[in-house]
Design an enzyme around this catalytic site. Sequence first.
Site, PDB file in Angstrom:
ATOM      1  N   TYR A 251       0.840  -1.193   0.000  1.00 55.57           N
ATOM      2  CA  TYR A 251       0.000   0.000   0.000  1.00 55.57           C
ATOM      3  C   TYR A 251       0.879   1.248   0.000  1.00 55.57           C
ATOM      4  CZ  TYR A 251      -3.512  -3.342   1.568  1.00 55.57           C
ATOM      5  OH  TYR A 251      -4.346  -4.416   1.664  1.00 55.57           O
ATOM      6  N   HIS A 259     -10.224   5.340  -1.223  1.00 49.78           N
ATOM      7  CA  HIS A 259     -10.636   3.922  -1.209  1.00 49.78           C
ATOM      8  C   HIS A 259      -9.385   3.033  -1.140  1.00 49.78           C
ATOM      9  CE1 HIS A 259     -14.182   1.205  -1.837  1.00 49.78           C
ATOM     10  NE2 HIS A 259     -13.173   0.348  -1.798  1.00 49.78           N
ATOM     11  N   VAL A 260      -9.271   2.329  -0.033  1.00 48.40           N
ATOM     12  CA  VAL A 260      -8.104   1.459   0.200  1.00 48.40           C
ATOM     13  C   VAL A 260      -7.839   0.561  -1.008  1.00 48.40           C
ATOM     14  CG1 VAL A 260      -7.443  -0.646   1.435  1.00 48.40           C
ATOM     15  CG2 VAL A 260      -8.078   1.388   2.722  1.00 48.40           C
ATOM     16  N   HIS A 261      -6.590   0.559  -1.466  1.00 49.92           N
ATOM     17  CA  HIS A 261      -6.252  -0.296  -2.611  1.00 49.92           C
ATOM     18  C   HIS A 261      -4.861  -0.888  -2.439  1.00 49.92           C
ATOM     19  CE1 HIS A 261      -5.255   3.918  -3.565  1.00 49.92           C
ATOM     20  NE2 HIS A 261      -4.277   3.475  -4.326  1.00 49.92           N
ATOM     21  N   LEU A 262      -4.825  -2.196  -2.671  1.00 50.72           N
ATOM     22  CA  LEU A 262      -3.563  -2.942  -2.588  1.00 50.72           C
ATOM     23  C   LEU A 262      -2.922  -2.963  -3.976  1.00 50.72           C
ATOM     24  CD1 LEU A 262      -1.580  -4.965  -1.182  1.00 50.72           C
ATOM     25  CD2 LEU A 262      -3.151  -6.778  -1.906  1.00 50.72           C
TER      26      LEU A 262
END
Length: 343
Positions: A251, A259-262
């Site tokens: 991350y 918006h959390v994104h890997l």
Amino acid sequence: MPVCLLVSEDDSHKPIQLHPQQPVTLGRGPQTKIKDKKCSREQVELRADCSRGFITVKQLGVNPTSVDDVVVGKDNQVTIKPGQRLYLVNQQYPYRVKFTEDTSTPRSAADLTTPSKRPHQMIREKIKSPANPASTPHTDHHRMSDHSPPPKKTLPSESDKSGSAGHWSQGLKVSMQDPKMQVYKDDRVVVIKDKYPKARYHWLVLPWDSISSLKALRSEHVELLKHMQRVGDQMVQQCPDAHKLSFRLGYHAIPSMSHVHLHVISQDFDSPCLKNKKHWNSFTTDYFVESQDVIAMLEHDGKVTVKDGTSELLKLPLRCCFCHKEQPTIPKLKEHLKTHLPS
DNA sequence: GTTCTAGAAC
DNA sequence: GTTCTAGAAC
């Protein structure tokens, strides 16, 4: 049947009662005492579901309505429960929702933080088409949840392209909903190709649940993050060049996009979209936090903390991530990286 | 996040 | 002169 009240948190006016399932439009005007032109006269449409204890908020105005720090987006709708805060526009004009039996005796503000049954923030339609099986890694489909994808894209009106629903930082929320962008999805996550890949292979794994950033992560998200990592690993496994390229999963400590994104990114960094120092350092310094480290931090501390000075890492000199030799410019770095490419 | 571009660096 | 970066604008 309880009644629903919308309580102005800055006490600018008395609570507004919402009748069950009767849509109420709220915005600039005498009722709210809001005079801010950024707030539309019809900024939001609210509908109370008293039996289930939430209200539906639909953003009608072009400027951003948000629930806590998550922007709803024009023509999108989300739910808000007691304990959450509704900001009518631009993180201003805070409201709390309250369900009570008797409107004549509203209780103290402490009651407003009544825990909800489920952290069910977004109510959205099911996606229409199934994921392409050819590109779908095998995963455990042992449970189905209600974390369904959102119903439609956020499109700013022709007259106002600067509307926050279409703000660049919300771009992932749009892309993740677009079936053409999706390369994998299950009940908890979706994978899309990065729109501006910084390497030959660059995917983003996103949860359907709306989690704004690493800051919002808590222990309850550990399983979700482990699943995101598993799905990321599976993307690597199904990659035709997996045998000759290495990959990292992680991350950005301070992401630009909401918006959390890997990131699942191959380590060739062979891409025309990799253009500047910020791009390079965001993937090759500690600005890039390994997925496993985020999970470990969450398991150990219950939250993710980012070290002071992390943003400064983006300004570090360009250094090859393989031989650590400093490179004077991006073009020189790119030329140098070719020497490390697999033959 | 990207694009654009002024002006620094060469 | 060209290349490249960094910051503003989006």
